[in-house]
Design an enzyme around this catalytic site. Structure first.
Site, PDB file in Angstrom:
ATOM      1  CD1 TRP A 168      59.240 -15.146  14.189  1.00  0.00           C
ATOM      2  CD2 TRP A 168      57.234 -15.928  13.575  1.00  0.00           C
ATOM      3  NE1 TRP A 168      59.220 -15.212  12.821  1.00  0.00           N
ATOM      4  CE2 TRP A 168      58.000 -15.689  12.419  1.00  0.00           C
ATOM      5  CE3 TRP A 168      55.934 -16.426  13.435  1.00  0.00           C
ATOM      6  CZ2 TRP A 168      57.513 -15.923  11.132  1.00  0.00           C
ATOM      7  CZ3 TRP A 168      55.450 -16.667  12.156  1.00  0.00           C
ATOM      8  CH2 TRP A 168      56.239 -16.423  11.024  1.00  0.00           C
ATOM      9  CG  ASP A 249      54.433 -21.433  15.416  1.00  0.00           C
ATOM     10  OD1 ASP A 249      54.764 -22.321  14.603  1.00  0.00           O
ATOM     11  OD2 ASP A 249      54.751 -20.230  15.284  1.00  0.00           O
ATOM     12  CE  LYS A 285      62.552 -21.549  10.850  1.00  0.00           C
ATOM     13  NZ  LYS A 285      62.995 -20.191  10.947  1.00  0.00           N
TER      14      LYS A 285
HETATM   15  N1  KET Z   1      56.778 -19.877  13.764  1.00  0.00           N
HETATM   16  C1  KET Z   1      57.904 -19.502  14.399  1.00  0.00           C
HETATM   17  C2  KET Z   1      57.949 -19.547  15.879  1.00  0.00           C
HETATM   18  C3  KET Z   1      59.003 -19.099  13.634  1.00  0.00           C
HETATM   19  O1  KET Z   1      60.108 -18.755  14.277  1.00  0.00           O
HETATM   20  C4  KET Z   1      58.931 -19.041  12.234  1.00  0.00           C
HETATM   21  C5  KET Z   1      60.066 -18.549  11.435  1.00  0.00           C
HETATM   22  C6  KET Z   1      57.733 -19.457  11.640  1.00  0.00           C
HETATM   23  C7  KET Z   1      56.669 -19.856  12.430  1.00  0.00           C
HETATM   24  C8  KET Z   1      57.485 -19.454  10.155  1.00  0.00           C
HETATM   25  O2  KET Z   1      58.364 -20.123   9.400  1.00  0.00           O
HETATM   26  P1  KET Z   1      57.987 -20.621   7.915  1.00  0.00           P
HETATM   27  O3  KET Z   1      59.188 -20.320   7.134  1.00  0.00           O
HETATM   28  O4  KET Z   1      56.780 -19.882   7.454  1.00  0.00           O
HETATM   29  O5  KET Z   1      57.731 -22.079   8.066  1.00  0.00           O
HETATM   30  N2  KET Z   1      61.022 -17.876  11.937  1.00  0.00           N
HETATM   31  C9  KET Z   1      62.247 -17.400  11.311  1.00  0.00           C
HETATM   32  C10 KET Z   1      62.120 -16.875   9.934  1.00  0.00           C
HETATM   33  C11 KET Z   1      61.097 -15.790   9.753  1.00  0.00           C
HETATM   34  O6  KET Z   1      61.029 -14.850  10.545  1.00  0.00           O
HETATM   35  O7  KET Z   1      60.359 -15.895   8.747  1.00  0.00           O
HETATM   36  C12 KET Z   1      62.916 -16.372  12.251  1.00  0.00           C
HETATM   37  O8  KET Z   1      62.366 -16.053  13.314  1.00  0.00           O
HETATM   38  O9  KET Z   1      64.037 -15.919  11.926  1.00  0.00           O
END
Ligand code: KET
Length: 442
Positions: A168, A249, A285
């Site tokens: 990510w 994560d 999610k």
């Molecule tokens: N870890 C991973 C692996 C991840 O894909 C995301 C979010 C997050 C943490 C953080 O999410 P939060 O909203 O802070 O709980 N991924 C999606 C959104 C982004 O990039 O912020 C994405 O990859 O589209």
């Protein structure tokens, strides 16, 4: 003169302005109106590689446009989804007049923290029973990673983190800014479109003893490639034999398989061996609470006294960063996690989301087959979680955006959760044209 008159006279004085001499002097200061900005040298920053895709999408007037960039669930109608169970929990909270808007404790809602640890570690986890898990409420998965990184930089003897390649896109910014330099380990093999297990094991063995190893708990982003249970066992043995510190994560619990327990497999096998680890949990999610910023950071320790001291130091990281977390989203999550009936309803809705994503995989695969698109597309079916790592290159992605108004990240990742039966044919047409076009050029 009455008090009120005096106040009015003072105000009027402000509007008349300062005496001429003083005014001239003030204009000579750099932050005043007539001089160049002290920020004149600031360069325009590029858009974020993931969230910037949505910015571009929003600017496109085409009715055909599809946003497959950010990992956010959409319904068959292409609309964001608020889970029914979230609406119910929210209504309960709003109706409860005993609730107030006081500051939360630095580590958030205690019940939310307890239930989050239970969700990822399992109801019968000995680590929880032995009180050796320190859990704090944080600002979603990103916040968990950032707070964890800063704690590691302050208190851990080997502050260096190894990240899967690719990973990510925010990981390699969060850790260095949190004071933990990063290095990559081999993870994905573009030739097999699967896990480079040998490469991964070699790199973990070559990494220093004690290094922090970041692992995606399930549904690896962006590749959709997860280790098998046997491979997890091999990974665990190397990490433990080198006294490395696993940092999970976990942003997609329930989204990979549709089962919360199955998706916790990797974390639970590591915790079962009695060793220590970090876990970043996001409810963005799996509860659809993206904008509410709901997450937890757990540090599994060897003993209760250590966990208690770690908890006290997590507070020292959080207090000067943002003081305390927001209440509303975590209260929704805690309400759902605490109530057997709501929890059950949640698992049903979660499974429905996971199933819709899997059905999109089949529809896209069938549509590419039907078009005779060159290449092996079985990875569309095999990859796990929200994303397909298509293998399309940057030029092909640009072509699809330009000609078909399909928005996705430049690494060729598409969010399957953003697709619907209506948009699959359009995406398949775009992929087909991009692949044929590239072949013609070659
Ligand atoms: N870890 C991973 C692996 C991840 O894909 C995301 C979010 C997050 C943490 C953080 O999410 P939060 O909203 O802070 O709980 N991924 C999606 C959104 C982004 O990039 O912020 C994405 O990859 O589209």
């Amino acid at each position: 003169m009455s008090a009120q008159d005096r106040r009015i006279a003072t105000l009027a004085g402000h509007f008349r302005g300062a005496p001429a001499g003083e005014e001239g002097l003030l204009h000579a200061f750099p932050t005043m109106a007539n001089s160049q900005s002290v920020f004149e040298h600031v360069q325009q920053a590029p858009e974020d590689p993931i969230l910037g895709v949505t910015v571009a999408f929003n600017k496109d007037p085409s009715p055909l446009k599809v946003n497959l960039g950010v990992g956010a669930y959409r319904t068959e109608e292409g609309k964001p989804l608020v889970l029914d169970v979230v609406r119910k929990a929210e209504q309960q909270l709003v109706a409860d007049r005993s609730r107030n808007k006081e500051y939360q404790p630095i580590t958030g809602i205690a019940q939310f923290n307890k239930l989050s640890a239970k969700l990822i570690l399992g109801a019968n986890s000995p680590a929880i029973a032995e009180n050796r898990v320190a859990t704090v409420q944080v600002l979603s998965g990103t916040g968990a990673l950032r707070v964890g990184a800063e704690f590691i930089s302050r208190h851990y003897a080997k502050p260096i983190v190894f990240l899967p390649n690719p990973t990510w896109g925010n990981h390699n910014k969060i850790f260095p800014l949190g004071g933990v330099p990063q290095k990559p380990y081999r993870y994905y093999d573009p030739n097999t479109r699967g896990l480079d297990y040998q490469g991964m094991i070699e790199d973990l063995k070559a990494a220093p003893d004690g290094a922090v190893i970041l692992l995606h708990a399930c549904a690896h982003n962006p590749t959709g490639v997860d280790p098998t249970e046997e491979q997890w066992e091999g990974i665990r043995k190397v990490i433990r034999s080198k006294q490395q510190l696993p940092f999970f994560d976990c942003a997609y619990q329930g989204f990979a398989s549709g089962s919360l327990d199955k998706d916790a497999y990797a974390v639970r096998t590591f915790v079962a061996d009695g060793g220590e680890c970090f876990i970043a949990q996001s409810y963005a999610k799996n509860m659809g609470l993206y904008g509410e910023r709901v997450g937890a950071l757990s540090v599994v320790c060897k003993s209760a006294p250590v966990a208690s001291r770690v908890d006290s130091q997590l507070k020292m990281v959080i207090r000067p960063m943002y003081s305390s977390p927001p209440a509303h989203g975590a209260a929704i999550a805690a309400t759902i996690l605490a109530d057997g009936r709501l929890f059950q309803e949640w698992t049903v809705e979660l499974k429905a989301m996971a199933d819709r994503i899997i059905s999109m995989r089949h529809q896209l695969y069938d549509a590419l087959k039907a078009r005779g698109t060159p290449g092996d597309w079985t990875h569309v079916l095999k990859q796990i979680g929200m994303f397909t790592f298509t293998g399309l290159n940057k030029e092909q992605v640009q072509f699809m955006t330009r000609e078909y108004h399909i928005y996705m990240t430049s690494d060729g990742r598409i969010s399957m959760a953003g697709l619907s039966s209506r948009t699959v044919p359009h995406l398949a047409d775009a992929i087909h044209a991009a692949v044929i076009g590239a072949q013609r050029k070659a």
